[in-house]
Scaffold this active site. Structure first.
Site, PDB file in Angstrom:
ATOM      1  N   HIS A 103       0.806  -1.312  -0.061  1.00  0.00           N
ATOM      2  CA  HIS A 103       0.024   0.017  -0.081  1.00  0.00           C
ATOM      3  C   HIS A 103       0.860   1.492  -0.160  1.00  0.00           C
ATOM      4  CE1 HIS A 103      -4.161  -1.410   0.269  1.00  0.00           C
ATOM      5  NE2 HIS A 103      -3.869  -2.404   1.155  1.00  0.00           N
ATOM      6  N   LEU A 107       3.716   1.468  -1.258  1.00  0.00           N
ATOM      7  CA  LEU A 107       4.494   1.731  -2.507  1.00  0.00           C
ATOM      8  C   LEU A 107       3.504   2.339  -3.461  1.00  0.00           C
ATOM      9  CD1 LEU A 107       6.717  -1.482  -2.705  1.00  0.00           C
ATOM     10  CD2 LEU A 107       7.448   0.832  -2.325  1.00  0.00           C
ATOM     11  N   ARG A 108       2.506   2.064  -3.348  1.00  0.00           N
ATOM     12  CA  ARG A 108       1.361   2.859  -4.337  1.00  0.00           C
ATOM     13  C   ARG A 108       1.371   4.166  -4.370  1.00  0.00           C
ATOM     14  NH1 ARG A 108      -4.249  -0.813  -4.942  1.00  0.00           N
ATOM     15  NH2 ARG A 108      -3.139  -2.491  -6.329  1.00  0.00           N
ATOM     16  N   ALA A 147      -3.145 -19.766 -20.989  1.00  0.00           N
ATOM     17  CA  ALA A 147      -3.120 -21.051 -22.239  1.00  0.00           C
ATOM     18  C   ALA A 147      -3.619 -20.028 -23.256  1.00  0.00           C
ATOM     19  CB  ALA A 147      -4.205 -22.134 -21.872  1.00  0.00           C
ATOM     20  N   TYR A 176      -0.334 -17.942 -24.166  1.00  0.00           N
ATOM     21  CA  TYR A 176       0.909 -18.778 -24.807  1.00  0.00           C
ATOM     22  C   TYR A 176       0.591 -19.680 -25.773  1.00  0.00           C
ATOM     23  CZ  TYR A 176       2.604 -16.042 -20.630  1.00  0.00           C
ATOM     24  OH  TYR A 176       2.840 -15.068 -19.755  1.00  0.00           O
ATOM     25  N   GLY A 221       4.361 -10.537 -17.791  1.00  0.00           N
ATOM     26  CA  GLY A 221       3.552 -10.797 -16.783  1.00  0.00           C
ATOM     27  C   GLY A 221       4.476 -10.589 -15.291  1.00  0.00           C
TER      28      GLY A 221
END
Length: 467
Positions: free
Chosen positions: A259, A261-262, A371, A374, A426
């Site tokens: 929190h 860091l946001r 899935a 990729y 990701g």
């Protein structure tokens, strides 16, 4: 001497041991008085029976003065097997001796004549106290004073019967049967003791397995049973509380850091936008904004993972499988079509599952979207169910994951070395979130190579048996 309390394990073993010893002592002390093969005083019923035989003899030979004639008649009568009242159970054999114990006449078979009578006479201490003793199927009784031919004699009577010896006599004569009876008596006590030992131990083992699966739940049923197991149960629950507190503290710290860091991330992105407006677009500013977006996404997923691990005692509810994943599959089918890929799936079983709907939907959504991202052009979702569990298989025809990294992809922030991950953008938390959700529902997740060529994720979940 301080005796152990019976609510402790050693106390129960102590009690069972001494109870068994007491039973054995009672049996040993009672055998001499209960064993009919030992000489003992003649009971009232047998004494009356013997007296009746004596009176019948005295009445029958009242006028006979020659003892030899009486003995001859008694010997001849033996073959006719006299009875008292016509009852087969009342057949008897007569034996006469003088006052010194010398045998004058016998009737009956050789077994009684040769051994039983002489042994019985030898054990008589006083003729004034008739006794009885069992010899095989013959109950020897006597002596009883009798007057025949003006002589004082002693009368012994053996009452043969068809009934077998008493049960405990047969046990003593047969060691195998005696051992079986002892086992039959001791088995319930041993089973009770084994149950008293196994039940708390089994509960403790089950609680340990739950902790190994990440379910840090206090089980107050462990604090029951003997004192030793109660103490072990209390210690186990204290350990679970301590570990749960440590994990909760770490997750709260991680959540608080995320929190915090946001706020600077938001200011960084605002500063980047202002700089772009004043100076125009540049590769450096775009790179800063891209990395800030990735960092914000990573913090968001990290917060989600933290909340999932922190709320391991979530409230569960029973939901139909179709209500969880039917809409999700339709959205995934549309998304795959937009990417010129083909997604196929089998029918969702008409079953129900107990758990957190949001976590279950998120778990399946993560592996299906992976899935789609990729896979080259084919994605297959398969549902299988048994009476106890559900299996969901998601596979694609992408490049897959190296075999030596299949077990590591569920670790937070793990990045595989193939192109499957290098171009993804990701955070490495999607499968970690899925693994945490499945584990919290007592399920299992596994990665392997698909026959289609890409990655295959197989997850199993227990199904609810409630309708």
């Amino acid at each position: 001497m301080n005796l152990p309390k019976f609510n402790s394990l050693y106390g129960r073993i102590f009690a069972i041991f001494w109870f068994t010893m007491l039973l054995i002592l009672i049996v040993v002390l009672s055998l001499p008085s209960l064993d009919p093969r030992k000489s003992r005083d003649l009971p009232g019923a047998e004494l009356h029976r013997l007296t009746e035989v004596k009176e019948n003899l005295e009445l029958t030979f009242a006028g006979e003065q020659n003892l030899a004639v009486i003995l001859m008649q008694l010997s001849n009568r033996a073959n006719r097997r006299p009875r008292l009242h016509g009852d087969d159970r009342d057949r008897y054999h007569l034996f006469l001796t003088d006052m010194e114990g010398n045998i004058l006449t016998l009737s009956g078979n050789q077994e009684v004549r040769s051994r039983a009578l002489q042994n019985f006479i030898t054990g008589i201490e006083s003729v004034d106290h008739p006794q009885q003793r069992l010899y095989g199927h013959f109950l020897m009784t006597g002596p009883l004073p009798i007057q025949l031919a003006n002589r004082s004699l002693l009368l012994y009577v053996a009452f043969p019967g068809n009934r077998p010896p008493p049960f405990f006599v047969r046990l003593l004569d047969n060691p195998v049967s005696f051992l079986l009876v002892v086992m039959l008596i001791s088995t319930p006590l041993l089973l009770w003791l084994a149950w008293a030992l196994s039940q708390p131990a089994q509960k403790l083992a089950q609680a340990s397995q739950r902790v190994a699966r990440g379910e840090f739940q206090v089980d107050h049923s462990l604090e029951q049973g003997t004192a030793e197991f109660r103490q072990a149960g209390k210690s186990f629950n204290h350990m679970v509380e301590a570990v749960n507190g440590m994990i909760s503290g770490q997750q709260r710290l991680l959540s608080d850091i995320s929190h915090e860091l946001r706020s600077p991330l938001t200011r960084l992105r605002m500063a980047t936008a202002l700089a772009t407006r004043k100076q125009g677009e540049s590769p450096e500013l775009e790179r800063i904004d891209t990395e800030a977006q990735r960092l914000e996404q990573m913090i968001g997923e990290l917060l989600e993972l933290s909340r999932m691990q922190l709320n391991s005692h979530m409230n569960q509810e029973i939901q139909p499988l179709s209500s969880l994943w039917e809409t999700l599959l339709e959205d995934a089918l549309f998304e795959a079509e937009q990417m010129s890929k083909k997604l196929t799936y089998t029918a969702i079983p008409e079953r129900k599952i107990s758990g957190n709907p949001q976590l279950l939907m998120s778990a399946v959504e993560n592996i299906i979207r992976n899935a789609i991202n990729y896979g080259k052009d084919q994605i297959q979702v398969t549902f299988r169910d048994t009476p106890q569990q559900l299996t969901v298989i998601v596979e694609d025809n992408g490049e897959g994951v190296p075999d030596d990294e299949l077990e590591d992809i569920f670790r937070p922030f793990y990045r595989v070395s193939t192109a499957r991950d290098r171009h993804s953008g990701g955070t490495g938390l999607g499968l970690a979130i899925t693994e945490s959700a499945i584990r919290q529902h007592n399920g299992h997740i596994e990665a392997s190579r698909s026959p289609m060529g890409g990655l295959m994720i197989t997850l199993t979940l227990p199904l609810s048996d409630k309708t």
